[in-house]
Write an enzyme that holds these catalytic residues in place. Structure first.
Site, PDB file in Angstrom:
ATOM      1  N   HIS B 325       0.812  -1.218   0.000  1.00  0.00           N
ATOM      2  CA  HIS B 325       0.000   0.000   0.000  1.00  0.00           C
ATOM      3  C   HIS B 325       0.846   1.270   0.000  1.00  0.00           C
ATOM      4  O   HIS B 325       0.372   2.326  -0.414  1.00  0.00           O
ATOM      5  CB  HIS B 325      -0.950   0.011   1.196  1.00  0.00           C
ATOM      6  CG  HIS B 325      -2.102  -0.926   1.028  1.00  0.00           C
ATOM      7  ND1 HIS B 325      -2.019  -2.251   1.374  1.00  0.00           N
ATOM      8  CD2 HIS B 325      -3.335  -0.752   0.516  1.00  0.00           C
ATOM      9  CE1 HIS B 325      -3.173  -2.843   1.099  1.00  0.00           C
ATOM     10  NE2 HIS B 325      -3.985  -1.957   0.567  1.00  0.00           N
ATOM     11  N   GLY B 326       2.056   1.208   0.513  1.00  0.00           N
ATOM     12  CA  GLY B 326       2.860   2.425   0.516  1.00  0.00           C
ATOM     13  C   GLY B 326       4.183   2.231   1.221  1.00  0.00           C
ATOM     14  O   GLY B 326       4.352   1.296   2.016  1.00  0.00           O
TER      15      GLY B 326
END
Lengths: 354, 478
Positions: B325-326
């Site tokens: 996700h990041g």
């Protein structure tokens, strides 16, 4: 359903939707970047708006907006104030400057923060840092209006908006951040000037000066802290465009000593030579990311740096005598601003800051 | 180009008829849809089109090489090349700064001062999504579950504009066979498509944007300036915001694909009605969880080995799922919380299975409601780390929620509108499927003009209620 019918449904939907939302459509069209795209958009949106208005179709949206308390959403106002400060005067001396007012936990400075998207994170960090002094009280959350500035009043009219908001909120200090969206053709009063021309600089200076005078002559006579644009990853844009805008902010602030302060963000976010850097070491040597991946905005760590700089400039203008850490929860107005009324305050004694 | 914009509406109203007109000429249609998709993708930043094109070329070469080789070692070598190329590009664009800054700080702690100049590239939008799709393609070819397709078909699959930016993650095996089907222009599932598009529009523009602008963003920016009640409600509001934002996007993507004659897999199925965390992951971002299950968890051994190996596999899957996700440790913690609770559920199930004579209490409505409530709390706890920019920010949120000194304070940001939006976001997940089917059936009986009128009024409501401008979708940055 047949594909042909689907296309009919799509076209009817767009037509009915456009008629019903004509006022919003017109504002969206006007908000496009100046040029062919905007010309085409307005060429479509204007007649739709005219027909919708003539047939009273747009009243449905108007009524709906007013029910939601957002009647001003579709307004378009392009008038901009002119400066009232006469530039050709004697160099101000300390005696002609406004007095350095003292604020304490008992008599808190009322701080208003707003601007374009670059105001958001530094503004939030400033809230944290300023309120930790105990001498500062907030009049609302950071009032961010993304992609706005002084170049395009039909997109968002800052002078019009600030006059209403600041008259109601009565702040002592206003921290304003914008300009990064202003390197474009001007619209509104005296508009039409393309970026880079001497006429653009003259007109933009007029707008900046007019806004500075408008804010500082409001009933609460707030001091204005105009935050400059930091270096961005697009070096030609910073060097060719943003330095021009920063120098106008700085020059206009210098014309209003003691009333307007220019906060230069280049030393706190840039490299020693003033260039862009995404990661930078903290005081303890830890390398942290100070800019976001887009090469424009700042991270929390970058926001902390800008906030510290703003606070240090604010201390030049005010005597912030802090003897306490204050946590304040205030009434919230329908428009999204907090008022300074009836705070619930928890106070603990800490070291004084000056 | 964002879905809920006038630019996209115009773009789609051009693409839709041309696509149907060219549908019977397969090659022309492929060229047209590739051009339209690259235009859509390049609208954000045209330079990233080269990355998408590069990914298409490299993965197609790898797939053809794997397929043409009979030697198992050569096949495996080509698969490794493909995976390294995909993860390499993802790492460079998404994780380079994260890895280098963490390594620099680690070296500094070890007394080895290094100060590299870190210059990261701009993150290409949708890179995580199309990279995972490309990887599924080459892995499926390696596993011989799928044969490589033609270059242009593969280019359509990877760039198809309804899913290129934020999914759903459509597998090659789900999409490519549809390219060879005959699409009947007389049978478009338009009622479901329009319903999904407008449902998605409402969820994104009205619920997600409203909650974000009026509560979540303000509170998470400065949790210490807000009362405990405001912070707690902001956490719940974020749970609804991210659901409405992401499921709204995928609803629109699925609806748009349907209008073009293509079926995408479902991505959300009332996730906050889940009664266990396993159930939650069968309902939330379903295409990602299936991807992680089939291409990471099962290859790691899944639940086939010893009990501790199952827990290890769950943790690895969710920690990496978090990092997907990041580039931030907060996402890793988010994945870790999910991994830990899932491991706990597995442990409980295994313990119950061992005690075969253990009598389960009767499954009452109250027990189900309590389970749903408990799972929602766990999910919200994890969301705090997902939303927070830093650990300090997450700690501020948690300490403020549990600080009794701030419970008595007012909560001016918790307005009726905020509570209504949270309630609407929750109740939407409990709407019975047959009620939706009845509504769609009633809508389909209207004439095309009647349908257009209904949808035009729906546009009035969403456009008037939504804030000015359209906030980017949360999942765009993943």
């Amino acid at each position: 359903m047949a594909a042909g019918h689907v296309i009919v449904v799509g076209l009817v939907t767009l037509l009915v939707g456009a008629m019903l939302n004509a006022a919003g459509l017109r504002k969206t069209a006007l908000s496009q970047p100046v040029g062919l795209r905007r010309d085409i958009a307005t060429a479509f949106a204007d007649p739709i708006y005219d027909v919708s208005h003539a047939l009273y179709i747009d009243r449905l949206r108007q009524g709906f907006k007013s029910l939601l308390g957002r009647s001003s959403d579709d307004q378009v106002d392009t008038s901009l104030p002119s400066p009232t400060t006469v530039p050709a005067g004697p160099t101000p001396t300390p005696t002609t400057l406004p007095p350095r007012e003292t604020f304490t936990a008992a008599h808190q400075l009322r701080l208003w923060i707003g601007g374009d998207s670059l105001s958001e994170v530094p503004g939030d960090r400033l809230i944290d840092q300023a309120m930790a002094t105990g001498a500062v009280g907030l009049v609302g959350p950071v009032d961010t209006h993304i992609s706005t500035g002084l170049a395009r009043p039909e997109v968002f009219n800052w002078p019009f908006y600030l006059e209403a908001v600041l008259t109601a909120d009565m702040p002592n200090a206003v921290v304003l951040t914008f300009g990064a969206n202003d390197d474009q053709t001007l619209t509104g009063d005296n508009g039409g000037e393309t970026f880079g021309s001497p006429q653009w600089e003259t007109e933009y200076s007029r707008r900046v000066g007019g806004l500075f005078d408008e804010i500082t002559s409001l009933p609460s006579h707030p001091r204005l802290f105009m935050v400059g644009i930091p270096p961005v990853s697009n070096a030609p844009r910073f060097e060719g465009h943003y330095t021009v805008i920063n120098s106008i902010f700085s020059a206009q602030a210098q014309l209003r000593p003691g009333r307007v302060y220019y906060v230069d963000t280049v030393p706190v976010l840039g490299t020693p030579s003033g260039g862009y850097q995404e990661f930078a070491p903290q005081l303890d040597g830890t390398v942290v990311q100070i800019r976001t991946d887009d090469g424009i905005h700042v991270t929390d760590a970058g926001g902390d740096r800008v906030a510290a700089k703003i606070l240090s400039v604010m201390r030049e203008a005010f005597n912030l005598q802090s003897t306490a850490t204050t946590t304040t929860t205030k009434a919230h107005q329908a428009k999204g601003h907090r008022t300074a009324g009836s705070p619930t305050t928890t106070t603990t004694t800490t070291t004084a800051h000056h | 180009m964002l879905f809920p914009t006038i630019s996209f509406a115009i773009f789609f109203m051009v693409v839709l008829p041309v696509s149907w007109l060219l549908m019977q000429r397969r090659f022309h249609w492929q060229l047209f849809i590739i051009a339209a998709s690259y235009f859509f993708y390049g609208y954000y930043d045209w330079r990233f089109c080269f990355l998408l094109l590069g990914s298409t070329v490299v993965n197609q070469i790898v797939a053809l090489q794997i397929h043409s080789s009979q030697n198992e070692r050569t096949r495996r070598a080509w698969l490794t090349v493909g995976i390294v190329a995909n993860l390499g590009a993802l790492s460079y664009f998404k994780y380079y700064g994260f890895f280098v800054s963490n390594a620099t700080n680690l070296f500094a702690r070890l007394g080895l001062g290094v100060s590299p100049t870190i210059v990261t590239a701009a993150l290409p939008i949708g890179i995580s999504f199309f990279t995972f799709q490309a990887m599924s393609y080459i892995i499926d070819v390696y596993r011989r579950t799928f044969e490589p397709t033609g270059f242009f078909e593969f280019a359509v699959y990877l760039s198809f504009f309804p899913h290129v930016v934020s999914g759903p993650i459509v597998r090659a095996a789900e999409f490519l066979p549809q390219l060879r089907e005959r699409h009947d222009p007389r049978k478009v599932d338009s009622s479901r498509a329009f319903f999904l598009i407008f449902m998605g529009l409402f969820k994104k523009v009205v619920i997600a944007n409203f909650l974000g602008a009026n509560l979540v963003d303000i509170v998470f920016a400065n949790p210490r300036q807000h009362s405990s009640l405001e912070v707690l409600v902001a956490v719940y509001a974020y749970a609804i915001q991210i659901y409405a934002d992401f499921s709204g996007y995928t609803d629109m993507a699925i609806g748009l694909a349907l209008l073009l004659g293509f079926r995408f897999p479902q991505n959300f199925d009332g996730p906050y009605t889940a009664e266990s965390l396993q159930d939650f992951w069968r309902r939330w971002h379903m295409t990602l969880s299936r991807w992680l299950r089939d291409y990471l968890y099962i290859p790691l051994g899944g639940g086939r080995g010893k009990e501790w190996q199952t827990y290890r596999n769950i943790m690895i899957t969710f920690l990496l799922g978090g990092l997907w996700h990041g580039a931030s440790w907060t996402f890793v913690v988010w994945g870790g919380i999910h991994g830990l609770f899932l491991s706990y559920e597995h442990w409980r199930q295994a313990r119950r299975a061992r005690h075969v004579h253990h009598l389960e209490p009767p499954d009452t409505g109250l027990r189900r409601a309590l389970r749903r409530f408990a799972i929602f709390q766990v999910v919200c706890l994890a969301w705090i780390f997902f939303r927070a920019d830093t650990f300090k920010n997450a700690a501020d949120v948690l300490t403020r929620i549990f600080d009794p000194a701030h419970w008595g304070q007012g909560a001016p940001l918790v307005t009726g509108g905020v509570l209504l939006a949270i309630l609407a976001g929750l109740l939407e997940q409990y709407i019975p499927k047959d009620a939706l089917a009845r509504a769609m059936s009633a809508f389909s009986r209207l004439t095309p003009v009647g349908q257009g009128l209904v949808l035009g009024f729906a546009l009035l409501i969403t456009n008037s209620m939504g804030p000015r401008g359209v906030a980017p979708f949360i999942y765009f940055r993943f």
